[in-house]
Design a protein around this motif. Structure first.
Motif, PDB file in Angstrom:
ATOM      1  N   HIS A   1       0.840  -1.188   0.000  1.00  0.00           N
ATOM      2  CA  HIS A   1       0.000   0.000   0.000  1.00  0.00           C
ATOM      3  C   HIS A   1       0.879   1.242   0.000  1.00  0.00           C
ATOM      4  CE1 HIS A   1      -3.515   2.511   0.807  1.00  0.00           C
ATOM      5  NE2 HIS A   1      -2.804   3.146   1.719  1.00  0.00           N
ATOM      6  N   LEU A   2       0.527   2.206  -0.833  1.00  0.00           N
ATOM      7  CA  LEU A   2       1.168   3.514  -0.827  1.00  0.00           C
ATOM      8  C   LEU A   2       0.182   4.535  -0.272  1.00  0.00           C
ATOM      9  CD1 LEU A   2       2.983   3.623  -4.311  1.00  0.00           C
ATOM     10  CD2 LEU A   2       4.015   3.186  -2.075  1.00  0.00           C
ATOM     11  N   THR A   3       0.651   5.366   0.643  1.00  0.00           N
ATOM     12  CA  THR A   3      -0.201   6.427   1.183  1.00  0.00           C
ATOM     13  C   THR A   3      -0.462   7.460   0.092  1.00  0.00           C
ATOM     14  OG1 THR A   3       1.660   7.790   1.899  1.00  0.00           O
ATOM     15  CG2 THR A   3       0.876   6.089   3.440  1.00  0.00           C
ATOM     16  N   PRO A   4      -1.449   8.347   0.304  1.00  0.00           N
ATOM     17  CA  PRO A   4      -1.670   9.411  -0.694  1.00  0.00           C
ATOM     18  C   PRO A   4      -0.406  10.217  -0.969  1.00  0.00           C
ATOM     19  CG  PRO A   4      -3.500   9.332   0.853  1.00  0.00           C
ATOM     20  CD  PRO A   4      -2.463   8.375   1.382  1.00  0.00           C
ATOM     21  N   ASN A   5       0.342  10.500   0.081  1.00  0.00           N
ATOM     22  CA  ASN A   5       1.572  11.269  -0.084  1.00  0.00           C
ATOM     23  C   ASN A   5       2.605  10.504  -0.912  1.00  0.00           C
ATOM     24  OD1 ASN A   5       3.268  13.516   0.346  1.00  0.00           O
ATOM     25  ND2 ASN A   5       4.260  12.483   2.064  1.00  0.00           N
ATOM     26  N   GLU A   6       2.726   9.187  -0.647  1.00  0.00           N
ATOM     27  CA  GLU A   6       3.686   8.357  -1.389  1.00  0.00           C
ATOM     28  C   GLU A   6       3.277   8.237  -2.858  1.00  0.00           C
ATOM     29  OE1 GLU A   6       4.786   5.753   2.599  1.00  0.00           O
ATOM     30  OE2 GLU A   6       3.447   4.920   1.069  1.00  0.00           O
ATOM     31  N   TRP A   7       1.982   8.030  -3.116  1.00  0.00           N
ATOM     32  CA  TRP A   7       1.519   7.912  -4.506  1.00  0.00           C
ATOM     33  C   TRP A   7       1.719   9.228  -5.257  1.00  0.00           C
ATOM     34  CZ3 TRP A   7       0.555   4.248  -7.876  1.00  0.00           C
ATOM     35  CH2 TRP A   7      -0.177   4.540  -9.021  1.00  0.00           C
TER      36      TRP A   7
ATOM     37  N   LYS B   1       0.177   3.073 -15.519  1.00  0.00           N
ATOM     38  CA  LYS B   1      -0.348   3.607 -16.780  1.00  0.00           C
ATOM     39  C   LYS B   1      -0.093   2.657 -17.945  1.00  0.00           C
ATOM     40  CE  LYS B   1      -0.011   8.457 -15.349  1.00  0.00           C
ATOM     41  NZ  LYS B   1       0.720   9.744 -15.502  1.00  0.00           N
ATOM     42  N   GLN B   2       0.945   1.787 -17.788  1.00  0.00           N
ATOM     43  CA  GLN B   2       1.236   0.796 -18.835  1.00  0.00           C
ATOM     44  C   GLN B   2       0.576  -0.553 -18.542  1.00  0.00           C
ATOM     45  OE1 GLN B   2       5.492   0.572 -19.893  1.00  0.00           O
ATOM     46  NE2 GLN B   2       5.748   2.545 -18.840  1.00  0.00           N
ATOM     47  N   ASN B   3      -0.326  -0.572 -17.538  1.00  0.00           N
ATOM     48  CA  ASN B   3      -1.041  -1.803 -17.155  1.00  0.00           C
ATOM     49  C   ASN B   3      -0.114  -2.916 -16.686  1.00  0.00           C
ATOM     50  OD1 ASN B   3      -3.686  -0.820 -17.759  1.00  0.00           O
ATOM     51  ND2 ASN B   3      -3.266  -1.151 -19.944  1.00  0.00           N
ATOM     52  N   LYS B   4       1.030  -2.538 -16.104  1.00  0.00           N
ATOM     53  CA  LYS B   4       1.967  -3.541 -15.598  1.00  0.00           C
ATOM     54  C   LYS B   4       1.767  -3.813 -14.113  1.00  0.00           C
ATOM     55  CE  LYS B   4       5.660  -2.985 -18.988  1.00  0.00           C
ATOM     56  NZ  LYS B   4       7.104  -2.687 -19.175  1.00  0.00           N
ATOM     57  N   LEU B   5       0.928  -3.020 -13.464  1.00  0.00           N
ATOM     58  CA  LEU B   5       0.525  -3.315 -12.094  1.00  0.00           C
ATOM     59  C   LEU B   5      -0.910  -2.844 -11.913  1.00  0.00           C
ATOM     60  CD1 LEU B   5       0.463  -0.467 -10.292  1.00  0.00           C
ATOM     61  CD2 LEU B   5       2.918  -0.848 -10.192  1.00  0.00           C
ATOM     62  N   LYS B   6      -1.566  -3.415 -10.911  1.00  0.00           N
ATOM     63  CA  LYS B   6      -2.951  -3.039 -10.625  1.00  0.00           C
ATOM     64  C   LYS B   6      -2.960  -2.076  -9.456  1.00  0.00           C
ATOM     65  CE  LYS B   6      -7.517  -4.949  -9.578  1.00  0.00           C
ATOM     66  NZ  LYS B   6      -8.305  -6.184  -9.357  1.00  0.00           N
ATOM     67  N   MET B   7      -3.685  -0.963  -9.613  1.00  0.00           N
ATOM     68  CA  MET B   7      -3.796   0.027  -8.540  1.00  0.00           C
ATOM     69  C   MET B   7      -5.264   0.270  -8.236  1.00  0.00           C
ATOM     70  SD  MET B   7      -4.543   3.365  -7.589  1.00  0.00           S
ATOM     71  CE  MET B   7      -4.532   4.391  -9.062  1.00  0.00           C
ATOM     72  N   THR B   8      -5.626   0.137  -6.956  1.00  0.00           N
ATOM     73  CA  THR B   8      -6.982   0.450  -6.517  1.00  0.00           C
ATOM     74  C   THR B   8      -6.922   1.649  -5.586  1.00  0.00           C
ATOM     75  OG1 THR B   8      -7.577  -1.892  -6.604  1.00  0.00           O
ATOM     76  CG2 THR B   8      -9.050  -0.437  -5.379  1.00  0.00           C
ATOM     77  N   PRO B   9      -7.543   2.777  -5.938  1.00  0.00           N
ATOM     78  CA  PRO B   9      -7.521   3.943  -5.043  1.00  0.00           C
ATOM     79  C   PRO B   9      -8.263   3.622  -3.747  1.00  0.00           C
ATOM     80  CG  PRO B   9      -8.266   4.537  -7.256  1.00  0.00           C
ATOM     81  CD  PRO B   9      -8.281   3.045  -7.179  1.00  0.00           C
ATOM     82  N   ARG B  10      -7.578   3.774  -2.619  1.00  0.00           N
ATOM     83  CA  ARG B  10      -8.218   3.566  -1.331  1.00  0.00           C
ATOM     84  C   ARG B  10      -7.317   4.164  -0.260  1.00  0.00           C
ATOM     85  NH1 ARG B  10     -10.951  -2.084  -0.180  1.00  0.00           N
ATOM     86  NH2 ARG B  10      -9.029  -2.764  -1.144  1.00  0.00           N
ATOM     87  N   ASP B  11      -7.640   5.393   0.140  1.00  0.00           N
ATOM     88  CA  ASP B  11      -6.794   6.121   1.075  1.00  0.00           C
ATOM     89  C   ASP B  11      -5.342   6.065   0.607  1.00  0.00           C
ATOM     90  OD1 ASP B  11      -6.157   7.649   3.274  1.00  0.00           O
ATOM     91  OD2 ASP B  11      -5.829   5.913   4.573  1.00  0.00           O
ATOM     92  N   GLY B  12      -5.136   6.386  -0.645  1.00  0.00           N
ATOM     93  CA  GLY B  12      -3.838   6.232  -1.284  1.00  0.00           C
ATOM     94  C   GLY B  12      -3.989   5.244  -2.419  1.00  0.00           C
ATOM     95  N   ALA B  13      -3.128   4.250  -2.461  1.00  0.00           N
ATOM     96  CA  ALA B  13      -3.163   3.287  -3.567  1.00  0.00           C
ATOM     97  C   ALA B  13      -2.817   1.887  -3.080  1.00  0.00           C
ATOM     98  CB  ALA B  13      -2.188   3.712  -4.658  1.00  0.00           C
ATOM     99  N   ASP B  14      -3.736   0.939  -3.298  1.00  0.00           N
ATOM    100  CA  ASP B  14      -3.438  -0.470  -3.071  1.00  0.00           C
ATOM    101  C   ASP B  14      -2.806  -1.020  -4.342  1.00  0.00           C
ATOM    102  OD1 ASP B  14      -4.524  -0.416  -0.562  1.00  0.00           O
ATOM    103  OD2 ASP B  14      -6.481  -1.164  -1.180  1.00  0.00           O
ATOM    104  N   ILE B  15      -1.629  -1.596  -4.209  1.00  0.00           N
ATOM    105  CA  ILE B  15      -0.871  -2.057  -5.377  1.00  0.00           C
ATOM    106  C   ILE B  15      -0.797  -3.573  -5.397  1.00  0.00           C
ATOM    107  CG2 ILE B  15       1.337  -1.944  -6.592  1.00  0.00           C
ATOM    108  CD1 ILE B  15      -0.066   0.763  -6.380  1.00  0.00           C
ATOM    109  N   ILE B  16      -1.081  -4.161  -6.540  1.00  0.00           N
ATOM    110  CA  ILE B  16      -0.799  -5.570  -6.801  1.00  0.00           C
ATOM    111  C   ILE B  16       0.149  -5.610  -7.987  1.00  0.00           C
ATOM    112  CG2 ILE B  16      -1.727  -7.831  -7.423  1.00  0.00           C
ATOM    113  CD1 ILE B  16      -4.395  -6.992  -6.223  1.00  0.00           C
ATOM    114  N   PHE B  17       1.354  -6.149  -7.780  1.00  0.00           N
ATOM    115  CA  PHE B  17       2.326  -6.155  -8.868  1.00  0.00           C
ATOM    116  C   PHE B  17       2.541  -7.573  -9.406  1.00  0.00           C
ATOM    117  CE2 PHE B  17       4.739  -6.541  -4.917  1.00  0.00           C
ATOM    118  CZ  PHE B  17       5.669  -7.542  -5.182  1.00  0.00           C
TER     119      PHE B  17
END
Length: 469
Positions: free
Chosen positions: A397-403, A438-454
């Motif tokens: 997970h990346l915080t809003p600030n990190e994203w 942006k290149q669809n190489k990872l999945k990002m779900t906005p949720r209090d920042g960004a949930d990342i699935i790589f």
């Protein structure tokens, strides 16, 4: 000779067995992260939100609804991840789920889980709790097993081990232990006598599974070490094992029911059980000492964070790091050492002093400021998890600030995903996560920042370099 419990003393203990037990660490980490993001909601809405999250776990997208429901109920019942108020019909993330999500320390989590786990307990359905109460059972398995191991070593004056069959037949399924409080010393002596007589036990998978689960969880918690089929008390975890052995902790809301139990009244204290297992035991009771866990000597760790990093020494108190040994701090300092070695191997030791760990209070959206061999900046956010075995957990997970920082800095922004276990230290490096999204190489779900699935093609697996002078 085959060992058997007399019929009048036989009572088989059991508990929920998660269908994901073979991948329990990865699943629990994922679920703790997901549950921690759901606010307090009406019970049915909370279930719906969590079910949608469960479908995000790799391989779950096409599972039938019944299986998704089973995941949710197994986790909430056995591990206490969800607290509820039956009167207002409200659910929220339990403290234990929040702690695991925030600290990423699976070893600590299993210690907490085992510290509270008992028979009877709210992890069982109410009619099963009633059966245990009617049988007179009061039993804390992890505590008793540690006491037996301790007594076995005192009696034999050498390392003493137990296996899943011995724990099943000599402890778990015997009312002389679970009801009548047979002393750990007597049980240890019984096991030793049986070893000497070469007594055989029933090792059928169905027979030993529940006692075996607790032993496996104790090994994950680093309370026990496993050699072959034999479990030994972990002498390096003396502080934790002593806390278990000396504990007076007991959920006593069931105690009045031993005189007379009824299902309706027992149901009224279900919420109390989940509140109990989510009691805050304090910041540091079972915090993993990463140095001991990985077998890293104190002076080697001091060297890692001090040697040749003049700017870092000026800005950060190394003694504090040695004292706290937080998972996040430890991971960041491993990466600090990695970056120093990367420059040294690239014949740019002259740039090492430019590598800095950025205090959290600065809120810049990354943990470490490093440099490339050509002196361009490299900004690194470190995400660290510790477990007893290798994880296949491609989330963070990346915080809003990190994203936002990742978006602003582009190619000079990196995420270092560090997964530490006794078996290995895995490092996955992702450059420009926003660009990868942006290149669809990872999945990002906005949720209090960004949930990342790589995925494997999102970045590169890299050998973790340990700093050496």
């Amino acid at each position: 000779m085959k060992y058997s419990i007399p019929n009048n003393f036989y009572f088989r203990l059991h508990h929920i067995r998660p269908r994901f037990k073979n991948d329990v660490e990865s699943v629990l980490l994922f679920m703790a992260n997901e549950i921690s993001k759901i606010p307090s909601l009406p019970k049915e809405e909370f279930k719906k939100r969590l079910n949608n999250s469960i479908k995000l776990f790799p391989g779950n997208a096409r599972l039938q609804q019944k299986t998704i429901d089973n995941w949710r109920t197994e986790i909430s019942a056995l591990f206490g991840f969800i607290q509820e108020d039956s009167i207002s019909k409200t659910s929220w993330a339990g403290n234990i789920a929040l702690k695991l999500a925030n600290e990423q320390d699976l070893i600590q989590f299993f210690k907490y889980f085992l510290y509270y786990f008992q028979y009877p307990g709210g992890h069982l359905k109410t009619h099963k709790v009633k059966e245990l109460i009617d049988a007179g059972i009061k039993f804390k398995p992890a505590q008793y097993i540690l006491k037996v191991l301790e007594q076995g070593e005192k009696i034999s004056k050498k390392r003493f081990s137990i296996n899943k069959a011995e724990v099943t037949h000599c402890i778990f399924n015997d009312l002389r232990v679970t009801r009548d409080n047979r002393s750990p010393k007597e049980t240890a002596q019984l096991i030793l006598d049986n070893k000497e007589k070469k007594v055989e036990y029933d090792w059928s998978g169905d027979v030993i599974r529940y006692a075996g689960d607790i032993l496996d969880y104790m090994a994950i918690a680093d309370l026990l070490t496993l050699h072959g089929n034999d479990f030994y008390i972990n002498l390096k975890e003396r502080e934790s094992t002593t806390a278990f052995i000396q504990s007076k902790n007991w959920f006593n809301k069931y105690d009045p029911f031993y005189k007379k139990s009824d299902i309706k009244s027992l149901r009224l204290i279900e919420d109390d059980w989940f509140n109990y297992v989510n009691t805050d035991l304090g910041e540091d009771l079972f915090k993993t000492d990463v140095l001991k866990y990985l077998g890293i000597e104190e002076d080697a760790y001091t060297t890692l964070i001090n040697a040749s990093i003049a700017e870092f020494e000026k800005d950060y108190d190394a003694e504090t790091i040695k004292r706290t040994k937080d998972i996040g701090d430890f991971g960041e300092n491993l990466i600090l050492g990695h970056e120093c070695m990367r420059l040294k191997i690239g014949n740019r030791s002259d740039l090492v002093h430019l590598i800095k760990r950025i205090p959290t209070a600065f809120a810049v959206g990354y943990d470490i400021q490093s440099v490339e061999l050509d002196e361009k900046k490299r900004l690194i956010e470190v995400k660290t998890t510790i477990s007893s075995k290798t994880l296949n957990f491609y989330n963070f997970h990346l915080t809003p600030n990190e994203w936002n920082s990742a978006d602003s800095y582009g190619d000079i922004y990196y995420v270092y995903r560090l997964m530490i276990s006794k078996a290995d230290k895995k490092l996955f490096i992702i450059q420009n996560p926003v660009g990868q999204y942006k290149q669809n190489k990872l999945k990002m779900t906005p949720r209090d920042g960004a949930d990342i699935i790589f995925k494997e093609n999102t970045g590169t697996w890299t050998e973790l370099l340990i700093w050496k002078k």
